[in-house]
Scaffold this motif. Structure first.
Motif, PDB file in Angstrom:
ATOM      1  N   GLU A 143       0.829  -1.208   0.000  1.00  0.00           N
ATOM      2  CA  GLU A 143       0.000   0.000   0.000  1.00  0.00           C
ATOM      3  C   GLU A 143       0.863   1.256   0.000  1.00  0.00           C
ATOM      4  O   GLU A 143       0.548   2.230  -0.707  1.00  0.00           O
ATOM      5  N   ASP A 144       1.929   1.229   0.787  1.00  0.00           N
ATOM      6  CA  ASP A 144       2.833   2.387   0.807  1.00  0.00           C
ATOM      7  C   ASP A 144       3.492   2.594  -0.564  1.00  0.00           C
ATOM      8  O   ASP A 144       3.653   3.740  -1.022  1.00  0.00           O
TER       9      ASP A 144
ATOM     10  N   GLU B 144       0.851   3.927  -2.866  1.00  0.00           N
ATOM     11  CA  GLU B 144       0.609   5.329  -2.523  1.00  0.00           C
ATOM     12  C   GLU B 144       1.743   6.212  -3.031  1.00  0.00           C
ATOM     13  O   GLU B 144       1.507   7.310  -3.561  1.00  0.00           O
TER      14      GLU B 144
ATOM     15  N   THR C  13      -3.959  11.780  -3.892  1.00  0.00           N
ATOM     16  CA  THR C  13      -4.496  10.420  -3.920  1.00  0.00           C
ATOM     17  C   THR C  13      -5.699  10.338  -2.986  1.00  0.00           C
ATOM     18  O   THR C  13      -5.948  11.236  -2.175  1.00  0.00           O
ATOM     19  N   LYS C  14      -6.445   9.265  -3.114  1.00  0.00           N
ATOM     20  CA  LYS C  14      -7.626   9.101  -2.273  1.00  0.00           C
ATOM     21  C   LYS C  14      -7.253   9.063  -0.795  1.00  0.00           C
ATOM     22  O   LYS C  14      -7.925   9.662   0.056  1.00  0.00           O
ATOM     23  N   LYS C  15      -6.172   8.384  -0.482  1.00  0.00           N
ATOM     24  CA  LYS C  15      -5.720   8.291   0.910  1.00  0.00           C
ATOM     25  C   LYS C  15      -5.272   9.647   1.432  1.00  0.00           C
ATOM     26  O   LYS C  15      -5.627  10.043   2.561  1.00  0.00           O
ATOM     27  N   THR C  16      -4.503  10.371   0.640  1.00  0.00           N
ATOM     28  CA  THR C  16      -4.021  11.685   1.074  1.00  0.00           C
ATOM     29  C   THR C  16      -5.161  12.683   1.168  1.00  0.00           C
ATOM     30  O   THR C  16      -5.175  13.544   2.058  1.00  0.00           O
TER      31      THR C  16
ATOM     32  N   LYS D 190      -8.229  12.025   1.982  1.00  0.00           N
ATOM     33  CA  LYS D 190      -8.919  11.740   3.243  1.00  0.00           C
ATOM     34  C   LYS D 190      -8.134  12.270   4.430  1.00  0.00           C
ATOM     35  O   LYS D 190      -8.706  12.847   5.372  1.00  0.00           O
ATOM     36  N   LEU D 191      -6.816  12.124   4.391  1.00  0.00           N
ATOM     37  CA  LEU D 191      -5.961  12.626   5.467  1.00  0.00           C
ATOM     38  C   LEU D 191      -5.988  14.151   5.511  1.00  0.00           C
ATOM     39  O   LEU D 191      -5.994  14.751   6.604  1.00  0.00           O
TER      40      LEU D 191
ATOM     41  N   SER E  94      -0.203  10.170   8.801  1.00  0.00           N
ATOM     42  CA  SER E  94      -1.385   9.332   8.997  1.00  0.00           C
ATOM     43  C   SER E  94      -2.256   9.957  10.075  1.00  0.00           C
ATOM     44  O   SER E  94      -1.840  10.901  10.756  1.00  0.00           O
TER      45      SER E  94
END
Length: 303
Positions: free
Chosen positions: A126-127, A130, A248-251, A253-254, A292
């Motif tokens: 995942e990392d 990402e 990105t989707k993760k970033t 959201k963060l 995170s």
């Protein structure tokens, strides 16, 4: 002549109790002795016979009791043997179950170990994903709240979208040419009638220059004077325009969680740079990199 042997006195009487008067005294004593001895012997024989009968009866009772006890003993022995067999079967079953339990426990421990290793590999993957996504988006920006160019058209042309980007560069005092744009596209917002333009520049350097120019343009100005639709020549009304890095989707959201945290904890600045999220308490405070959501929790504990 008178016969003395045939004559008897008129008053002579015979008694039945003395039938042996004609016997001599010694003879009578022998007879009495014999009678007495015979009676004692008979009584002794009777006593022996009675004792023998009692003993026989007792022997029969004892034999019966012995047979009953022996029967019960065999039944009890058989029952004990059955119980011992059952206990042996139970112990064997317990040993089997214990072995199976140990085997299952080892398998579970092995699976848990493999699960941890798999989770570690997944996190690493995942990392990496990402990182690759951030790298692929490092040269892109998103321009939000752009008015729809033509209601009659279902889709804007690349040329029209490039003109908006070039005009944006002129507004923030940086030169952007069509050659600097690798790709551009738009998609309609779900909240209102506006749209978002996604731009990918040919290099991350161009993206950095555009973002820095926009920050300088907005710095120190009131909200209504910051970059808006009138700066880009739209006449549908004065609406703010928001420009941010393509995340990105993760970033993304963060970044959203970090903005909420900054609002609730009196942090003045929250921004992104090259796909990373940063916080700053005040103008001269050090910047804090947020990797995170757990970093936000640690930051809360440190305050």
């Amino acid at each position: 002549m008178t016969d003395d042997t045939t004559s008897a006195p008129a008053n002579l009487e015979h008694y039945a109790s003395e039938p042996d008067l004609c016997l001599s005294k010694s003879q009578r004593d022998i007879k009495i002795t014999n009678i007495t001895t015979r009676n004692k012997k008979r009584r002794a024989e009777d006593e022996v016979t009675g004792t023998e009968n009692i003993m026989e009866a007792m022997n029969r009772l004892f034999d019966t009791f012995s047979r009953d006890q022996e029967k019960r003993f065999h039944e009890l022995k058989s029952a004990v043997s059955n119980i011992e067999k059952q206990n042996t079967d139970i112990f064997n079953s317990l040993d089997f179950l214990s072995a199976k339990y140990d085997e299952a426990l080892k398998k579970i421990q092995l699976l848990e170990k493999e699960k941890k290793e798999d989770l570690h590999r997944i996190l690493l993957l995942e990392d990496r994903i990402e990182s690759l996504e951030r790298k692929s988006r490092s040269s892109g920006i998103e321009i939000r709240n752009i008015p729809v160019l033509q209601e009659s058209k279902k889709k804007d042309t690349k040329e029209e979208l490039c003109d908006v980007i070039v005009n944006l560069g002129k507004t923030v005092n940086i030169e952007v040419q069509e050659e600097d744009i690798k790709d551009v596209q738009s998609f309609k917002s779900t909240k209102n009638s506006s749209k978002t333009i996604s731009v990918e520049f040919t290099s991350a350097i161009t993206e950095d220059k555009v973002m820095l120019a926009i920050k300088k343009f907005n710095h120190g100005k009131k909200f209504e004077d910051k970059l808006n639709t009138t700066h880009l020549g739209f006449k549908e009304g004065k609406k703010p325009i928001f420009v941010k890095e393509m995340l990105t989707k993760k970033t993304h959201k963060l970044f959203y969680a970090s903005r909420l945290y900054a609002k609730n904890n009196n942090f003045t600045y929250c921004w992104t740079s090259r796909g990373n999220v940063y916080l700053r308490k005040a103008e001269n405070s050090p910047q804090i990199k947020i990797n995170s959501e757990s970093d936000l929790e640690k930051l809360t504990c440190s305050i």
